[in-house]
Design a protein around this motif. Structure first.
Motif, PDB file in Angstrom:
ATOM      1  N   PRO A  67      -3.713  -3.857   5.146  1.00 49.55           N
ATOM      2  CA  PRO A  67      -4.354  -2.958   4.175  1.00 49.55           C
ATOM      3  C   PRO A  67      -4.145  -1.505   4.568  1.00 49.55           C
ATOM      4  O   PRO A  67      -4.109  -1.162   5.756  1.00 49.55           O
ATOM      5  CB  PRO A  67      -5.823  -3.360   4.245  1.00 49.55           C
ATOM      6  N   TRP A  68      -4.022  -0.644   3.564  1.00 47.90           N
ATOM      7  CA  TRP A  68      -3.775   0.782   3.835  1.00 47.90           C
ATOM      8  C   TRP A  68      -4.681   1.667   2.974  1.00 47.90           C
ATOM      9  O   TRP A  68      -5.537   2.356   3.476  1.00 47.90           O
ATOM     10  CB  TRP A  68      -2.297   1.111   3.587  1.00 47.90           C
ATOM     11  N   GLY A  69      -4.478   1.659   1.659  1.00 49.00           N
ATOM     12  CA  GLY A  69      -5.277   2.505   0.780  1.00 49.00           C
ATOM     13  C   GLY A  69      -6.470   1.757   0.213  1.00 49.00           C
ATOM     14  O   GLY A  69      -6.437   0.533   0.052  1.00 49.00           O
ATOM     15  N   LEU A  70      -7.540   2.497  -0.111  1.00 53.28           N
ATOM     16  CA  LEU A  70      -8.753   1.911  -0.681  1.00 53.28           C
ATOM     17  C   LEU A  70      -9.276   2.827  -1.774  1.00 53.28           C
ATOM     18  O   LEU A  70      -9.354   4.034  -1.586  1.00 53.28           O
ATOM     19  CB  LEU A  70      -9.822   1.728   0.394  1.00 53.28           C
ATOM     20  N   ALA A  71      -9.639   2.247  -2.910  1.00 52.52           N
ATOM     21  CA  ALA A  71     -10.164   3.043  -4.028  1.00 52.52           C
ATOM     22  C   ALA A  71     -11.318   2.292  -4.675  1.00 52.52           C
ATOM     23  O   ALA A  71     -11.120   1.192  -5.201  1.00 52.52           O
ATOM     24  CB  ALA A  71      -9.065   3.308  -5.062  1.00 52.52           C
ATOM     25  N   PRO A  72     -12.537   2.843  -4.645  1.00 49.00           N
ATOM     26  CA  PRO A  72     -13.656   2.238  -5.359  1.00 49.00           C
ATOM     27  C   PRO A  72     -13.422   2.310  -6.864  1.00 49.00           C
ATOM     28  O   PRO A  72     -13.032   3.355  -7.391  1.00 49.00           O
ATOM     29  CB  PRO A  72     -14.858   3.089  -4.940  1.00 49.00           C
ATOM     30  N   VAL A  73     -13.661   1.193  -7.542  1.00 46.86           N
ATOM     31  CA  VAL A  73     -13.370   1.120  -8.973  1.00 46.86           C
ATOM     32  C   VAL A  73     -14.470   1.764  -9.812  1.00 46.86           C
ATOM     33  O   VAL A  73     -14.204   2.287 -10.889  1.00 46.86           O
ATOM     34  CB  VAL A  73     -13.147  -0.346  -9.403  1.00 46.86           C
ATOM     35  N   GLY A  74     -15.684   1.719  -9.351  1.00 43.39           N
ATOM     36  CA  GLY A  74     -16.761   2.348 -10.101  1.00 43.39           C
ATOM     37  C   GLY A  74     -17.875   1.399 -10.469  1.00 43.39           C
ATOM     38  O   GLY A  74     -18.934   1.818 -10.914  1.00 43.39           O
ATOM     39  N   ASP A  75     -17.665   0.106 -10.277  1.00 46.67           N
ATOM     40  CA  ASP A  75     -18.705  -0.876 -10.567  1.00 46.67           C
ATOM     41  C   ASP A  75     -19.107  -1.630  -9.302  1.00 46.67           C
ATOM     42  O   ASP A  75     -19.717  -2.689  -9.367  1.00 46.67           O
ATOM     43  CB  ASP A  75     -18.226  -1.871 -11.625  1.00 46.67           C
ATOM     44  N   GLY A  76     -18.776  -1.048  -8.157  1.00 45.43           N
ATOM     45  CA  GLY A  76     -19.058  -1.698  -6.884  1.00 45.43           C
ATOM     46  C   GLY A  76     -17.875  -2.432  -6.300  1.00 45.43           C
ATOM     47  O   GLY A  76     -17.893  -2.812  -5.136  1.00 45.43           O
ATOM     48  N   ASP A  77     -16.826  -2.655  -7.102  1.00 51.81           N
ATOM     49  CA  ASP A  77     -15.626  -3.323  -6.610  1.00 51.81           C
ATOM     50  C   ASP A  77     -14.669  -2.306  -5.987  1.00 51.81           C
ATOM     51  O   ASP A  77     -14.798  -1.092  -6.191  1.00 51.81           O
ATOM     52  CB  ASP A  77     -14.927  -4.079  -7.729  1.00 51.81           C
ATOM     53  N   LEU A  78     -13.694  -2.816  -5.247  1.00 48.99           N
ATOM     54  CA  LEU A  78     -12.741  -1.979  -4.534  1.00 48.99           C
ATOM     55  C   LEU A  78     -11.324  -2.452  -4.806  1.00 48.99           C
ATOM     56  O   LEU A  78     -11.068  -3.652  -4.925  1.00 48.99           O
ATOM     57  CB  LEU A  78     -12.999  -2.053  -3.019  1.00 48.99           C
ATOM     58  N   LEU A  79     -10.395  -1.498  -4.875  1.00 48.77           N
ATOM     59  CA  LEU A  79      -8.969  -1.811  -4.884  1.00 48.77           C
ATOM     60  C   LEU A  79      -8.406  -1.479  -3.515  1.00 48.77           C
ATOM     61  O   LEU A  79      -8.711  -0.432  -2.945  1.00 48.77           O
ATOM     62  CB  LEU A  79      -8.224  -1.007  -5.949  1.00 48.77           C
ATOM     63  N   VAL A  80      -7.569  -2.373  -2.978  1.00 46.15           N
ATOM     64  CA  VAL A  80      -6.954  -2.148  -1.679  1.00 46.15           C
ATOM     65  C   VAL A  80      -5.463  -2.423  -1.782  1.00 46.15           C
ATOM     66  O   VAL A  80      -5.037  -3.375  -2.434  1.00 46.15           O
ATOM     67  CB  VAL A  80      -7.610  -3.027  -0.590  1.00 46.15           C
ATOM     68  N   SER A  81      -4.663  -1.561  -1.157  1.00 47.68           N
ATOM     69  CA  SER A  81      -3.211  -1.737  -1.156  1.00 47.68           C
ATOM     70  C   SER A  81      -2.774  -2.405   0.137  1.00 47.68           C
ATOM     71  O   SER A  81      -3.376  -2.200   1.200  1.00 47.68           O
ATOM     72  CB  SER A  81      -2.497  -0.392  -1.312  1.00 47.68           C
TER      73      SER A  81
END
Length: 380
Positions: A67-81
């Protein structure tokens, strides 16, 4: 995008790699506390306590690959690259369930290169655009992709639209952190790809912090005409964060002596390769704080509770740097030393919470069966 704290309704018991016997913390440079300065907003700023705390609230997700990048989606979930697999995955903030959005085409994963930082459009709620910084066969570049969660897993990312290209690539020092600032402009930290001469060359995109519009054009108000270059003289920038007064900070890898946390001013020269760490000669912008490379090797940073929080790779610890304006108000303090291995990314999660991503499956760590993972922290 402002991070949103995930609802902590379900506490996952799965752990991440941890260890005992952390070595004593070594001395780190810091500025002494001064009177609270006036902020850009005109209000006096409160200086945080000299000592803080970190509590690991829960393990949000495990079993992540590079894993490298992380972005909160806005509803409590996360995107990870995933750097090496070139995929973006959505993590359910309550259950830790992982859903792959898809693979980003055109990524050439080699050495420190691959799919690196991700960020959400400032208008993500309406345009659903995910931005990504990655290493291609010829360069490092920034693309954006339409995210459609109604499509089947693995098919939710649209074709990448190249926003910005031509950043020098290498097996080392690819930079890779991207973030939208309070001004809604896109910032990117780049590396000099092992060619130290690029950092002082203002015509090169290597060893810089870049500032551009969401469409990849040089941002209005940049210090150099018709150029995306915002600051220069960097070695390898992998952390970007703004404080409550919208001041930009960046973390930077040193070579053999000093890693740095810098307060970024437009047009300033941060010294590499002429200077590494604090240097009184040459007119370079000196760091807020510096560390020996064995204690830090910093990647991501975040701002919370009056301090910058900095993830350490080789140092295997999380650093707290309390701020008084753009100076350290007390000695940096280390947490989680050798408890979770290499730490890659830290993201503000609202209030006194942070997301923290480990990096033990990147080829340089000692992964445990649960690695890599995302942790939720409570900090002060």
């Amino acid at each position: 995008m402002p991070a949103v704290l995930a609802a902590a309704a379900l506490l996952l018991t799965a752990g991440c790699s941890s260890g005992d016997g952390a070595p004593p913390e070594k001395d780190a440079a810091a500025s002494s506390a001064a009177a609270a300065p006036s902020s850009p907003s005109g209000k006096a700023e409160e200086t945080p306590p000299a000592k803080g705390s970190v509590e690991v609230v829960r393990t949000v997700a495990t079993g992540l690959a590079s894993p490298w990048g992380l972005a909160p989606v806005g509803d409590g979930d996360l995107l990870v690259s995933s750097r090496d697999e070139a995929t973006i995955t959505r993590i359910d903030g309550k259950t830790g369930k992982k859903t792959e959005l898809g693979e980003v085409p055109g990524v050439a994963s080699e050495g420190e290169g691959g799919l690196l930082g991700i960020a959400l459009s400032p208008d993500f709620a309406s345009d659903h655009m995910v931005y990504a910084y990655f290493t291609s066969a010829s360069d490092n570049r920034v693309v954006r992709m339409l995210y459609n969660e109604r499509k089947p897993a693995g098919e939710q990312l649209g074709a990448p639209d190249t926003v910005f290209r031509g950043i020098p690539k290498g097996t080392i020092h690819n930079g890779g952190r991207i973030a939208f600032g309070p001004d809604r402009m896109l910032y990117a930290g780049t590396g000099e790809s092992g060619d130290t001469g690029l950092s002082q060359d203002k015509k090169s995109l290597g060893g810089k912090i870049l500032r551009m519009t969401p469409d990849g054009e040089p941002a209005p108000g940049n210090p150099f005409p018709d150029s995306p270059v915002y600051s220069y003289g960097h070695r390898n920038v992998q952390g970007l964060a703004w404080d409550r007064e919208q001041r930009l900070f960046a973390s930077e890898f040193g070579q053999n002596t000093w890693d740095e946390l810098n307060a970024i001013a437009p047009g300033d020269n941060y010294g590499w390769p002429e200077a590494e760490g604090h240097e009184d000669e040459g007119g370079f912008h000196n760091p807020v704080a510096q560390w020996s490379t064995e204690d830090a090797s910093p990647s991501g940073i975040a701002y919370a509770e009056g301090s910058v929080w900095m993830a350490g790779l080789r140092g295997e610890r999380l650093w707290r740097i309390p701020l008084n304006g753009t100076e350290a108000s007390a000695k940096p303090q280390a947490f989680l030393e050798e408890e979770y291995g290499r730490l890659r990314t830290v993201v503000a999660a609202g209030g006194d919470r942070l997301w923290l991503v480990t990096s033990n499956t990147d080829g340089r760590g000692d992964p445990k069966p649960e690695d890599d993972c995302v942790l939720e922290l409570r900090v002060s």
